[in-house]
Motif scaffolding. Structure first.
Motif, short mmCIF file in Angstrom:
data_model
loop_
_atom_site.label_atom_id
_atom_site.label_comp_id
_atom_site.label_asym_id
_atom_site.label_seq_id
_atom_site.Cartn_x
_atom_site.Cartn_y
_atom_site.Cartn_z
N PRO A 98 0.78 -1.22 0.00
CA PRO A 98 0.00 0.00 0.00
C PRO A 98 0.82 1.29 0.00
N ASP A 99 2.14 1.20 -0.01
CA ASP A 99 2.96 2.41 0.12
C ASP A 99 2.98 3.22 -1.17
N PRO A 100 3.06 4.57 -1.05
CA PRO A 100 3.15 5.41 -2.25
C PRO A 100 4.50 5.24 -2.95
N ILE A 101 4.54 5.69 -4.19
CA ILE A 101 5.76 5.63 -5.00
C ILE A 101 6.11 7.05 -5.43
N ASP A 102 7.38 7.43 -5.25
CA ASP A 102 7.88 8.70 -5.77
C ASP A 102 8.47 8.43 -7.14
#
Length: 154
Positions: free
Chosen positions: A80-84
């Motif tokens: 579920p973590d965002p991606i830069d």
């Protein structure tokens, strides 16, 4: 045999965008599906062009079509973590732009200094009129050149 380029870091990129991951982005093995990496590359490039030019780039007299893409995978990404997404331009030609995109995802959304993946994305500009045959057309639209020159790294 030539040596591989080193794993890119955040310092290698100029423009940034954070994207959220979705449950459906993961495959049956629990990591980001390969096709999703390419969607992220496309989004990083075109979102930058929209924001930097202030116009609908699809309506320009010459439009960028994807002529080449590739991806180097270094470690898994996933929900579920965002991606830069980091973006840099390697080359500006008379009718093309070569981008590199870094994907970064730290634990719990925190910073990660080394890229989890690196993409190469080549836009070739063609005439946007029907029946033009999609042949490369120079020069780059001035709006596009102005948007990508600040991303160029020597």
């Amino acid at each position: 045999m030539s040596e591989r380029a080193p794993r890119p870091t955040r310092a290698d990129f100029v423009a940034w965008r954070r994207v959220t991951t979705r449950w459906r982005d993961d495959d049956a093995y629990g990591h980001l599906n390969n096709a999703t990496y390419y969607e992220l590359f496309d989004t990083a490039v075109n979102a930058h062009l929209y924001e930097a030019t202030g116009v609908d780039v699809r309506a320009l007299p010459r439009i960028g079509v994807v002529a080449e893409t590739s991806c180097r995978y270094f470690r898994e990404l996933g929900f579920p973590d965002p991606i830069d997404t980091g973006l840099v331009v390697d080359r500006i030609g008379t009718s093309s732009v070569v981008y590199r995109i870094g994907l970064f995802q730290g634990p719990d959304g925190g910073p990660e200094e080394e890229a989890a993946a690196e993409g190469r994305f080549v836009h070739v500009y063609v005439d946007n009129t029907h029946g033009a045959g999609n042949r490369p057309t120079a020069p780059l639209p001035p709006e596009i050149r102005a948007a990508v020159e600040p991303l160029l790294r020597p």
